[in-house]
Design a protein around this motif. Structure first.
Motif, mmCIF file in Angstrom:
data_model
loop_
_atom_site.group_PDB
_atom_site.id
_atom_site.type_symbol
_atom_site.label_atom_id
_atom_site.label_comp_id
_atom_site.label_asym_id
_atom_site.label_seq_id
_atom_site.Cartn_x
_atom_site.Cartn_y
_atom_site.Cartn_z
ATOM 1 N N GLU A 29 42.155 38.432 42.816
ATOM 2 C CA GLU A 29 43.614 38.606 42.849
ATOM 3 C C GLU A 29 44.303 37.328 43.325
ATOM 4 O O GLU A 29 45.309 36.900 42.745
ATOM 5 N N ASP A 30 43.767 36.716 44.384
ATOM 6 C CA ASP A 30 44.389 35.501 44.919
ATOM 7 C C ASP A 30 44.314 34.340 43.928
ATOM 8 O O ASP A 30 45.305 33.653 43.682
ATOM 9 N N PHE A 31 43.119 34.108 43.371
ATOM 10 C CA PHE A 31 42.962 33.025 42.395
ATOM 11 C C PHE A 31 43.822 33.272 41.155
ATOM 12 O O PHE A 31 44.409 32.336 40.608
ATOM 13 N N SER A 32 43.882 34.519 40.715
ATOM 14 C CA SER A 32 44.696 34.846 39.540
ATOM 15 C C SER A 32 46.167 34.532 39.795
ATOM 16 O O SER A 32 46.843 33.933 38.958
ATOM 17 N N ARG A 33 46.642 34.928 40.965
ATOM 18 C CA ARG A 33 48.047 34.702 41.297
ATOM 19 C C ARG A 33 48.372 33.208 41.319
ATOM 20 O O ARG A 33 49.366 32.760 40.730
ATOM 21 N N VAL A 34 47.498 32.429 41.977
ATOM 22 C CA VAL A 34 47.732 30.986 42.099
ATOM 23 C C VAL A 34 47.616 30.298 40.743
ATOM 24 O O VAL A 34 48.473 29.482 40.358
ATOM 25 N N LEU A 35 46.568 30.615 40.002
ATOM 26 C CA LEU A 35 46.330 29.944 38.719
ATOM 27 C C LEU A 35 47.361 30.327 37.666
ATOM 28 O O LEU A 35 47.776 29.488 36.861
ATOM 29 N N LEU A 36 47.785 31.578 37.660
ATOM 30 C CA LEU A 36 48.814 32.003 36.704
ATOM 31 C C LEU A 36 50.132 31.287 36.976
ATOM 32 O O LEU A 36 50.855 30.912 36.053
ATOM 33 N N LYS A 37 50.419 31.077 38.260
ATOM 34 C CA LYS A 37 51.645 30.375 38.614
ATOM 35 C C LYS A 37 51.584 28.918 38.170
ATOM 36 O O LYS A 37 52.544 28.359 37.631
ATOM 37 N N ARG A 38 50.398 28.300 38.377
ATOM 38 C CA ARG A 38 50.246 26.891 37.987
ATOM 39 C C ARG A 38 50.208 26.729 36.466
ATOM 40 O O ARG A 38 50.636 25.695 35.934
ATOM 41 N N ALA A 39 49.679 27.727 35.774
ATOM 42 C CA ALA A 39 49.545 27.631 34.320
ATOM 43 C C ALA A 39 50.805 28.050 33.578
ATOM 44 O O ALA A 39 50.868 27.945 32.355
ATOM 45 N N GLU A 40 51.806 28.498 34.321
ATOM 46 C CA GLU A 40 53.042 28.973 33.692
ATOM 47 C C GLU A 40 53.680 27.856 32.855
ATOM 48 O O GLU A 40 53.917 26.751 33.326
ATOM 49 N N GLY A 41 53.916 28.179 31.603
ATOM 50 C CA GLY A 41 54.551 27.225 30.699
ATOM 51 C C GLY A 41 53.620 26.179 30.123
ATOM 52 O O GLY A 41 54.055 25.317 29.357
ATOM 53 N N SER A 42 52.327 26.232 30.470
ATOM 54 C CA SER A 42 51.388 25.219 29.985
ATOM 55 C C SER A 42 50.768 25.589 28.644
ATOM 56 O O SER A 42 50.119 24.764 28.003
ATOM 57 N N GLY A 43 50.931 26.838 28.256
ATOM 58 C CA GLY A 43 50.346 27.288 26.999
ATOM 59 C C GLY A 43 48.920 27.770 27.122
ATOM 60 O O GLY A 43 48.305 28.174 26.134
ATOM 61 N N VAL A 44 48.352 27.733 28.329
ATOM 62 C CA VAL A 44 46.985 28.218 28.533
ATOM 63 C C VAL A 44 46.994 29.747 28.463
ATOM 64 O O VAL A 44 47.771 30.386 29.166
ATOM 65 N N PRO A 45 46.161 30.346 27.613
ATOM 66 C CA PRO A 45 46.137 31.815 27.507
ATOM 67 C C PRO A 45 45.830 32.477 28.848
ATOM 68 O O PRO A 45 45.017 31.964 29.629
ATOM 69 N N GLU A 46 46.463 33.613 29.100
ATOM 70 C CA GLU A 46 46.246 34.326 30.356
ATOM 71 C C GLU A 46 44.786 34.740 30.506
ATOM 72 O O GLU A 46 44.239 34.729 31.623
ATOM 73 N N LEU A 47 44.133 35.094 29.387
ATOM 74 C CA LEU A 47 42.731 35.499 29.443
ATOM 75 C C LEU A 47 41.859 34.381 29.996
ATOM 76 O O LEU A 47 40.950 34.622 30.796
ATOM 77 N N VAL A 48 42.146 33.144 29.606
ATOM 78 C CA VAL A 48 41.370 32.002 30.092
ATOM 79 C C VAL A 48 41.594 31.809 31.586
ATOM 80 O O VAL A 48 40.653 31.563 32.353
ATOM 81 N N THR A 49 42.849 31.920 31.999
ATOM 82 C CA THR A 49 43.182 31.744 33.413
ATOM 83 C C THR A 49 42.512 32.792 34.277
ATOM 84 O O THR A 49 41.916 32.488 35.319
ATOM 85 N N ARG A 50 42.570 34.039 33.837
ATOM 86 C CA ARG A 50 41.951 35.121 34.612
ATOM 87 C C ARG A 50 40.420 34.999 34.612
ATOM 88 O O ARG A 50 39.769 35.314 35.608
ATOM 89 N N SER A 51 39.864 34.558 33.492
ATOM 90 C CA SER A 51 38.412 34.375 33.426
ATOM 91 C C SER A 51 37.964 33.303 34.420
ATOM 92 O O SER A 51 36.936 33.448 35.094
ATOM 93 N N PHE A 52 38.745 32.221 34.513
ATOM 94 C CA PHE A 52 38.420 31.157 35.457
ATOM 95 C C PHE A 52 38.529 31.670 36.890
ATOM 96 O O PHE A 52 37.683 31.356 37.747
#
Length: 306
Positions: free
Chosen positions: A108-131
C-alpha cells in the motif's frame, strides 16, 4: 480513510469490489492512520493462519526435506510426540505475522508513493503496482533468519542440538555469525518478489469473476476462495524454490551452495524424477489453499472492522 486526490487512484482501489469501500472509520482507524491499518490487519491475519495450519506445515516440511510420503512424515511427527508438535512455532509466528504485515502494508505504501510519482508520466498503473508488489516482497526477505530458525527446529536431526528459538539464534550468531542466519536468502528473494506481483495483480480480477457478496459471511467466503485459489496456485508454481530453501537451510556451517547446485543435488538424490522433486506438492496445495484463504478473508474482514 482520507480521500486521495482525484487524479491519483488509491492503492486500496484494487482491494475494493464494484465500488464498495473496504475500510470504515473507527477509533482504531483514527489511531493507526489510513496506512497503518494494513500492517496491523495483515499481522493479525497471519497470526490466525499460523495457529491453524502449523501442524500441516510441519508435515510438508518433512516431505520437502526428506522426500518421504505424507504418511511417513505424519509417522515421524507421531514418534516425536505431541510435546514436539508445535516445536518451532515461535519463528514462523513472528516471521509470518511480520512478513504478511510488510506484504500488505508496504504494498500500500509503495503503491501510494509510486503512483504519485508516476502521475502524468504515461506509465501504466499495472506496471507501477507490480513494481510496488515486487519491492514489498523483496523487503520481506530481510526476515530470512526466522525461516532459517524454523527450518532447524523442525528438522528432527537437530532436535538434540537446538533447544528453542532463542537458543538457536544465539548458537548461530555466536558460532557462525550473522551470515549463517541468512542461509537460503536467494531462493526466498526469488520466491517473494514474483509471487507478490502475481498475488496483488490477480487478486482483483479473480474476485470480480466470483458472485457478488451481499452479506458479511458472503464476503468472507468470496475473499477466502479468492485468496485460497491464488495461494494454492502460487504454492505449486514456486514449490521447487521452497524445496531448495529447505535443503539449504537444513545445513549448519560449511560453504554456501548456489541455488542451482542445491537443486541439482536434490534432483540427483531423487532419481531425476519431477514427481519426486514435487513430493509434498499436493499437501502444499491444500495447505496454501487453507492458509491464504484464511489470510485474505481475515485481512479483508479486519479492514472492515477497524
Amino acid at each position: 480513510m482520507d480521500s486521495p486526490s482525484a487524479q491519483t487512484p488509491p492503492p486500496q482501489a484494487s482491494l475494493a469490489k464494484r465500488g464498495h469501500p473496504l475500510l470504515s472509520s473507527g477509533p482504531l482507524s483514527a489511531t493507526l492512520g489510513p496506512q497503518g491499518k494494513h500492517y496491523i490487519c495483515g499481522s493479525m491475519a497471519a497470526f490466525t493462519n499460523i495457529m491453524v495450519t502449523f501442524p500441516i506445515q510441519k508435515v510438508l516440511f518433512r516431505q520437502q526435506l526428506h522426500g518421504v510420503l505424507a504418511v511417513e512424515a505424519v509417522q515421524q511427527l507421531q514418534r516425536d510426540g505431541l510435546r514436539n508438535l508445535y516445536r518451532g512455532l515461535l519463528p514462523p509466528l513472528l516471521q509470518k505475522s511480520t512478513t504478511v504485515a510488510i506484504m500488505f502494508g508496504l504494498y500500500e505504501d509503495f503503491s501510494r508513493v509510486l503512483l504519485k510519482r508516476a502521475e502524468g508520466s504515461g506509465v501504466p498503473e499495472l506496471v507501477t503496482r507490480s513494481f510496488a508488489a515486487a519491492l514489498a516482497g523483496t523487503a520481506e526477505a530481510f526476515l530470512t533468519p526466522f525461516e532459517r530458525v524454523q527450518t532447524l527446529l523442525q528438522d528432527h536431526r537437530h532436535h538434540g542440538r537446538f533447544n528453542n528459538t532463542a537458543h538457536t539464534f544465539r548458537t548461530l550468531l555466536t558460532e557462525y555469525g550473522v551470515r549463517e542466519c541468512y542461509r537460503g536468502l536467494v531462493p526466498i528473494v526469488l520466491r517473494n518478489g514474483p509471487s507478490n506481483v502475481l498475488f496483488f495483480g490477480l487478486r482483483g480480477p479473480i474476485k470480480e469473476q466470483l458472485p457478488e457478496a451481499t452479506s458479511r459471511p458472503g464476503h468472507l467466503v468470496v475473499d477466502f476462495v479468492c485468496g485460497g485459489v491464488l495461494g494454492a496456485a502460487l504454492g505449486i508454481m514456486f514449490f521447487p524454490l521452497n524445496v531448495v530453501k529447505s535443503r539449504a537451510q537444513s545445513q549448519v556451517g560449511g560453504a554456501f551452495q548456489p541455488c542451482r547446485h542445491v537443486l541439482l543435488t536434490v534432483w540427483r538424490e531423487r532419481g531425476g524424477s519431477v514427481a519426486m522433486l514435487f513430493r509434498g506438492a499436493h499437501l502444499n496445495y491444500h495447505r496454501s489453499l487453507l492458509s491464504w484463504g484464511i489470510i485474505n478473508a481475515t485481512y479483508e474482514l479486519l479492514l472492515k472492522i477497524v
